[in-house]
Design an enzyme around this catalytic site. Structure first.
Site, PDB file in Angstrom:
ATOM      1  N   SER A  56       0.838  -1.217   0.000  1.00  0.00           N
ATOM      2  CA  SER A  56       0.000   0.000   0.000  1.00  0.00           C
ATOM      3  C   SER A  56       0.860   1.249   0.000  1.00  0.00           C
ATOM      4  O   SER A  56       1.812   1.351   0.787  1.00  0.00           O
ATOM      5  CB  SER A  56      -0.889   0.038   1.244  1.00  0.00           C
ATOM      6  OG  SER A  56      -1.692  -1.092   1.285  1.00  0.00           O
ATOM      7  N   GLU A  81      -2.647  -5.342  12.594  1.00  0.00           N
ATOM      8  CA  GLU A  81      -3.419  -4.977  11.414  1.00  0.00           C
ATOM      9  C   GLU A  81      -4.884  -5.389  11.563  1.00  0.00           C
ATOM     10  O   GLU A  81      -5.768  -4.816  10.958  1.00  0.00           O
ATOM     11  CB  GLU A  81      -2.798  -5.647  10.186  1.00  0.00           C
ATOM     12  CG  GLU A  81      -3.157  -4.973   8.889  1.00  0.00           C
ATOM     13  CD  GLU A  81      -2.471  -5.617   7.701  1.00  0.00           C
ATOM     14  OE1 GLU A  81      -2.138  -6.811   7.770  1.00  0.00           O
ATOM     15  OE2 GLU A  81      -2.267  -4.924   6.708  1.00  0.00           O
TER      16      GLU A  81
END
Lengths: 355, 389
Positions: free
Chosen positions: B168, B251
């Site tokens: 990302s 996460e």
């Protein structure tokens, strides 16, 4: 913030579980469709002796908040063969009778001297025409409490059972014989104020939700045990990924349902703003979800799930009955969704106690 | 009996007031339609996100989840919960530094050396340096431990070669938290290490991937003889797998769940407006669908609160943590398509708000893939929580 039970509360729930384990045998009566006055009063005396009705009595030192009652409802729901007793209805009846000022009867019910039930559809505001709607254990209890809300006025009626005018509505859930009576019936026992009516309705929905979670939890745990024990193709069923994944999804659904049930009970306790919507959401979601978990439990048991001996049908029928009684689960979701549409805003966390 | 302490979902008034202050601050500092004003991936978007990271630091919010010893606020779990909820509900940007703050920093606090903590943590907190997570590879997705990007010790430094994918915001970041194979002879979980790799170093090539929603959140990152100093090894040599697992747990945590909750809530509310345009008689099915959808979404933060309480009381939160990730992935995907169906034909039009709704739906397809697929998550629940083996 404490989104779980503390040690004392857990001990209380275990104590209740212990009482339920030691109840006189009742499964045969359920199987034979013989849940009558004798069976119900025997169970009621035992529950009362251990103080399990006082937990809902607002005058008692043993009274518990709605979240703990939800915990107790879940514990009761976990019995593989549901206890043929109007437990939730007794709790609500004691509370309603106290709040309506019918002290003598309330004390007798809390002490287990008289068994009481509740007209659950009437309480839920379900449309029942000129009848009481469903009255669980109408054939087996001593008294029926009817909460009749008309405009701003809420009257509590008390009917001595059995009623000649009451007709049986044989329930699929064998543990819950049900009756319906034409109105008017009984005598006035007092009045409820609007806040108490709101609370009682919300609490009942949350308790039903928790009871369904209990039943679904039992079916789910038994299914996991079955997958670990049963062998096919020379290996245990639990080694097949398709079945593992199905079980994982059921756990996720079950925990979501459990979360909503307890949250709704807390919102009722806290008189949180929009507590009705949390209660409707919990009952609706738990009704649909637990019913679906019960269907999956049967599927994952294979042919065994379809047998009487496999004993999954008790939980399934219990959930289905609870999903329909009072206010049907899907209607509950529609009502909550309708409120969100009208407001143009979704329900979010309450966080605060109400006024 | 007489049990006075009981389950309580109230949030302390001082934490609610704190939430109100944060809400007011966000509203004063974030343009209402910043998502339209700053198109994703544009240079303006990058600057806006970086600026937001710096604002968070200046306002004292960047370290909300950090302990005091590393410059954080040491806030109570309840306050962190309120903060996460407000940030999510107000639609505040996450900032380019969110991965560094939420994921890399806690790892450095746990596994980093004091020198690494001094070197890397302040720039993360202050919004001066940005991190990307370089884990997945073309041949190592769900089976992450079979990764083949290698780092060899040559002349007192690591020489990194290989390819990462699904990284990302790689092109905008300064550092890569990179999983590499440092022992090719060892069993696959045992020969992995973690490196901090400068993404602007010679030999690093970044190629954005265009996704089905037309954006490029992700990139491929190629390493060709990239030199990395020894002191950039995070955690023990060949002990990187345990470090990576810590990262994946962060996460899948609370902030992520709260953020999804708010995203979904916004999507539902846009559908509510469309449904209100319909004649009353056509709303019955919508009311049920909306009620169901609302229930699924509302259950997410409640499970998160149960998770938080379990942690506070020293219990094992792993069961609920596993459930939470799968729960919000499942809910988002189901709900994103229900939102479109409830909105009806209007949701297919290429104009706002329909277009955003559809892009939201397209992105929902990713939540059951990124950060560990839902299938892997089901494996974890089945094996570790339910004991199905």
């Amino acid at each position: 913030m404490r989104a779980g039970f503390d040690e004392e509360e857990r001990a209380l729930l275990e104590g209740f579980d212990e009482t339920l384990r030691r109840l006189p045998e009742y499964a045969t009566a359920v199987d034979d469709g013989r849940v009558d006055r004798e069976v119900v009063s025997r169970l009621g005396r035992r529950l009362a002796a251990d103080g399990w009705f006082e937990v809902a009595d607002p005058r008692s030192d043993s009274r518990q908040p709605g979240t703990v009652l939800a915990g107790l409802a879940e514990v009761a729901g976990r019995r593989s063969v549901a206890i043929p007793y109007p437990l939730l209805e007794t709790w609500l009846a004691v509370r309603v009778l106290r709040q309506a000022g019918a002290e003598e009867v309330a004390t007798a019910v809390a002490a287990g001297e008289r068994t009481a039930t509740l007209a659950v559809d009437l309480l839920g505001g379900n449309h029942v025409g000129d009848t009481s709607g469903w009255v669980p254990y109408a054939n087996a209890a001593d008294l029926a409490v009817l909460v009749v809300a008309e405009g701003a006025e809420t009257t509590v009626l008390l009917a001595e059972l059995p009623l000649a005018s009451m007709w049986e509505a044989p329930a699929i859930d064998l543990a819950t014989p049900t009756g319906v009576a034409p109105l008017p019936v009984g005598r006035e026992a007092g009045r409820l104020d609007s806040e108490e009516l709101r609370f009682t309705r919300c609490l009942y929905l949350a308790l039903q939700a928790a009871a369904m979670v209990g039943a679904a939890d039992d079916l789910f745990r038994r299914t996991v045990d079955y997958l670990r024990a049963r062998e096919q193709f020379g290996v245990r069923l639990s080694s097949f990924q398709a079945l593992q994944h199905h079980a994982a999804d059921l756990l996720v659904a079950l925990e979501a349902a459990r979360s909503l049930a307890y949250y709704a009970a807390w919102c009722a306790d806290a008189r949180a703003e929009r507590m009705e919507e949390y209660a409707l959401t919990a009952k609706g979601f738990c009704g649909e979800t637990c019913w679906s978990i019960a269907g999956s439990a049967i599927q994952l048991h294979g042919g065994t799930g379809m047998t009487w001996e496999g004993a999954l049908h008790y939980g399934l029928c219990r959930i289905a009955y609870l999903a329909m009684a009072g206010r049907n689960a899907s209607e509950c979701l529609s009502a909550a969704g309708g409120a969100a549409i009208d407001r143009a805003s979704m329900l979010t966390l309450a966080h605060r106690r109400g006024p | 009996m007489g049990y006075s302490i009981h389950m309580d979902f109230t949030v302390a008034p001082e934490d609610l007031e704190f939430g109100d202050r944060v809400r007011a601050w966000v509203e004063a500092n974030v343009p209402r339609d910043w998502t339209i004003e700053y198109p994703y991936g544009s240079p303006e978007w990058v600057e806006f996100q970086k600026d937001w990271d710096r604002k968070l630091y200046q306002a004292g919010y960047a370290g909300m989840f950090w302990p005091r010893e590393f410059g954080g606020t040491g806030a109570s779990p309840e306050r962190r919960f309120v903060f996460a909820q407000v940030m999510a509900e107000t639609g505040a940007p996450e900032g380019l530094g969110h991965l560094g703050r939420r994921v890399v920093a806690p790892i450095l606090m746990t596994h980093g050396t004091p020198e690494q903590q001094r070197r890397f943590l302040p720039p993360i907190l202050e919004g001066r340096e940005f991190w990307a997570q370089c884990f997945s590879e073309p041949g190592a997705g769900s089976d992450l431990a079979s990764l083949s990007t290698r780092a060899e010790l040559v002349g007192g430094r690591f020489l990194v070669n290989g390819q990462k994918v699904w990284t990302s915001n790689a092109e905008f970041c300064d550092w890569g938290f990179v999983l590499v194979r440092t022992d090719r002879q060892a069993p696959k979980h045992a020969g992995i290490s973690c490196l901090a790799v400068p993404l602007r170093a010679a030999g690093v090539t970044i190629r954005p991937i265009r996704q089905i929603n037309r954006q490029s959140d992700f990139a491929e990152v190629f390493f060709d003889d990239v030199e990395v100093p020894l002191e950039n090894l995070i955690g023990p040599l060949n002990g990187g797998w345990r470090v990576a697992v810590t990262l994946l747990n962060y996460e899948r945590g609370l902030e992520s769940a709260m953020s999804r909750f708010a995203d979904q809530r916004r999507a539902v509310e846009s559908a509510l407006l469309a449904i209100r345009e319909k004649p009353e008689r056509d709303r019955y099915l919508d009311a049920h669908a909306l009620g169901r959808l609302q229930a699924e979404i509302l259950a997410i933060p409640i499970v998160a609160m149960r998770l938080l309480s379990t942690q506070l009381e020293g219990g094992d939160p792993s069961e609920l943590a596993s459930v939470l990730k799968l729960q919000h992935s499942n809910a988002w995907q189901r709900d994103a398509s229900r939102v479109l169906l409830a909105t009806g034909q209007a949701s297919m039009l290429k104009r706002e708000p329909a277009e955003s709704q559809f892009l939201f739906y397209l992105m929902s397809r990713a939540v059951s893939i990124g950060g560990g697929t839902s299938e892997i998550q089901r494996n974890v629940i089945a094996k570790r929580v339910l004991g199905l083996t």
